[in-house]
Design an enzyme around this catalytic site. Sequence first.
Site, PDB file in Angstrom:
ATOM      1  CB  SER A  72     134.310   0.923  59.368  1.00  0.00           C
ATOM      2  OG  SER A  72     133.105   1.382  58.802  1.00  0.00           O
ATOM      3  CE  LYS A 111     133.738   6.220  61.840  1.00  0.00           C
ATOM      4  NZ  LYS A 111     134.676   6.900  60.894  1.00  0.00           N
ATOM      5  CD  GLN A 161     135.911   2.816  57.145  1.00  0.00           C
ATOM      6  OE1 GLN A 161     134.865   3.086  56.592  1.00  0.00           O
ATOM      7  NE2 GLN A 161     136.607   1.726  56.866  1.00  0.00           N
ATOM      8  CE  LYS A 176     158.642  -7.402  94.031  1.00  0.00           C
ATOM      9  NZ  LYS A 176     158.761  -7.659  92.609  1.00  0.00           N
ATOM     10  CG  ASN A 205     154.705  -6.517  92.688  1.00  0.00           C
ATOM     11  OD1 ASN A 205     155.734  -6.251  93.291  1.00  0.00           O
ATOM     12  ND2 ASN A 205     154.398  -7.738  92.266  1.00  0.00           N
ATOM     13  CD  GLU A 242     154.362  -1.790  88.599  1.00  0.00           C
ATOM     14  OE1 GLU A 242     155.435  -2.167  88.103  1.00  0.00           O
ATOM     15  OE2 GLU A 242     153.608  -2.547  89.243  1.00  0.00           O
ATOM     16  CE1 TYR A 244     134.308   9.916  55.054  1.00  0.00           C
ATOM     17  CE2 TYR A 244     134.550   8.898  52.892  1.00  0.00           C
ATOM     18  CZ  TYR A 244     134.492   8.788  54.273  1.00  0.00           C
ATOM     19  OH  TYR A 244     134.639   7.569  54.871  1.00  0.00           O
ATOM     20  CB  SER A 286     156.091 -11.591  93.896  1.00  0.00           C
ATOM     21  OG  SER A 286     156.908 -12.630  93.401  1.00  0.00           O
ATOM     22  CB  THR A 318     164.326  20.171  91.813  1.00  0.00           C
ATOM     23  OG1 THR A 318     165.548  20.314  92.522  1.00  0.00           O
ATOM     24  CG2 THR A 318     163.300  21.162  92.367  1.00  0.00           C
ATOM     25  CG  HIS A 319     167.516  18.223  89.190  1.00  0.00           C
ATOM     26  ND1 HIS A 319     167.871  18.397  87.875  1.00  0.00           N
ATOM     27  CD2 HIS A 319     167.335  19.469  89.689  1.00  0.00           C
ATOM     28  CE1 HIS A 319     167.926  19.683  87.591  1.00  0.00           C
ATOM     29  NE2 HIS A 319     167.593  20.364  88.684  1.00  0.00           N
ATOM     30  CG  ASN A 338     130.670  11.502  52.468  1.00  0.00           C
ATOM     31  OD1 ASN A 338     130.810  10.304  52.721  1.00  0.00           O
ATOM     32  ND2 ASN A 338     130.973  12.026  51.291  1.00  0.00           N
TER      33      ASN A 338
HETATM   34  N1  ARG Z   1     132.386   4.089  57.270  1.00  0.00           N
HETATM   35  C1  ARG Z   1     132.616   5.370  56.691  1.00  0.00           C
HETATM   36  C2  ARG Z   1     133.531   6.194  57.610  1.00  0.00           C
HETATM   37  O1  ARG Z   1     133.613   5.860  58.706  1.00  0.00           O
HETATM   38  C3  ARG Z   1     131.338   6.096  56.495  1.00  0.00           C
HETATM   39  C4  ARG Z   1     131.327   7.123  55.387  1.00  0.00           C
HETATM   40  C5  ARG Z   1     131.423   6.471  54.084  1.00  0.00           C
HETATM   41  N2  ARG Z   1     131.238   7.396  53.012  1.00  0.00           N
HETATM   42  C6  ARG Z   1     131.565   7.071  51.775  1.00  0.00           C
HETATM   43  N3  ARG Z   1     131.373   7.966  50.880  1.00  0.00           N
HETATM   44  N4  ARG Z   1     132.114   5.923  51.501  1.00  0.00           N
HETATM   45  O2  ARG Z   1     134.132   7.154  57.208  1.00  0.00           O
END
Ligand code: ARG
Length: 457
Positions: free
Chosen positions: A19, A321, A318, A279, A281, A286, A313, A273, A151-152, A106
């Site tokens: 990650s 993120k 993961q 034009k 825009n 948008e 966990y 444009s 409205t509408h 974790n």
């Molecule tokens: N990169 C992991 C995550 O974002 C970190 C935690 C990993 N923990 C594990 N027991 N593999 O969740």
Amino acid sequence: MSGRFTDPQDPLFQALNSSIRFDYRLAPYDLEQSRAHARMLARSGIISDEDLTELERGLDAVCEEIDADTFVVAEDDEDIHMAIERRLTEIAGPVGGKLHTARSRNDQVATDVAMLVRAHSLEAKELLQRLMATLISLAERHMDWRLPGYTHLQRAQPVYLSHHLLAYFWKFRRDLQRFNFCMTTTDDLPLGAGALAGVNFDTSRMFVAQELGFGGIAENSLDAVSNRDFVLDYLSAAATCATHLSQLGAEIVLWSTQEFGFCEVSDAFASGSSLMPQKKNPDAAELLRAKAPRVAAHLVALHGVLHGLPLTYNKDLQEDKEPLFDTVDTLELCLRVAAEMLEGVSFNREAMEAAASDEFIAATDVADLLVRRGVPFREAHGIVGGLVRAAVDRGKLLSELTEEELRELAPQLDGQFYELLDERAILESKVSDGGTAMARVRDQLAQARQVLREAGG
Ligand code: ARG
């Protein structure tokens, strides 16, 4: 016999499992957390003061590399937590390995993410306050400009532009409240929960909480490492906020058309444009309109990841993120653009006035006049419907109907009918709290200023 845990990792597996390419941005939180954790370990007698000094020095050096963008990620750095610890150990020596005492990735990752969500909830609040201040000053500059309310998307009743603009103020105020809520759901420190069951040391979690600005600690270690509710809360607040920005954007797009002609965005937020020289825009508006579903999709994606997950966990977590980070970037950019774009919008008073002067827009007011003369509203509604139809059939405006015609079509009406059709009167009669009469808009504006002051803006 090849050990279960020592097989070299398949690069394909690594590509899926690692990650670091996105969790790199947790680095500042991870470092701050590690400093607080190390201090706690020393205070609790788990590591020595010399160890702490070494660790702090090493963490400072890692921090400098990250700030200067000279930090080199190693091939088997699976995530930012491992990368920082690896580098710390290279710099500080074996003492680096002591940092992970009484901690698991974790509880570490849950803590980093909570810190990031807190920081960006604060940022969202600040950006919202700026946008709300912009709306207030726009309202002040266009207090008595009239335009049709819809409205509408059909002309319904005229309103003041200040009233229309302030409608968005209250939407963003609720968004502010939603981000405030995120501040409370990120307030319990996960760190100290260990992998899932707690740790084998008598740590001081409250000390770490205070160091990192958390109000308290997560009371249950199993909950602490599996909880991502605060990410859902942030994504949910962001999705609603992005939806509001999209509605604002859509309205500016519509108002910028030649058909409406109610407003024009500044050149800085528009494009021409390449083919059609006439034009202009409203691209920024948008894009505000188009970004909202992406944020809502991130919310749905995380619900998908979390639903049905057994405690505690799971690597699934993961996947919190990328939706979170993209939401942070998208929302903050859109909030900045919305404020700046609005500051540069110019409204066209004539076009709005002309659209608001459509007399048929007064039909409800005529019906209410009949109500005042004792006619039940439903009946009045029918009578005015007939009046409007007759006027249209005879090619006349309502005010062009003669007194004679009026007696024929709606005998309950009197001379006040003509006064009522006066353009200002229609707006100024909307005196109920929250209505568009100027006195009420002034009350509203005072309230809005007060709300913003209390929010710290
Ligand atoms: N990169 C992991 C995550 O974002 C970190 C935690 C990993 N923990 C594990 N027991 N593999 O969740």
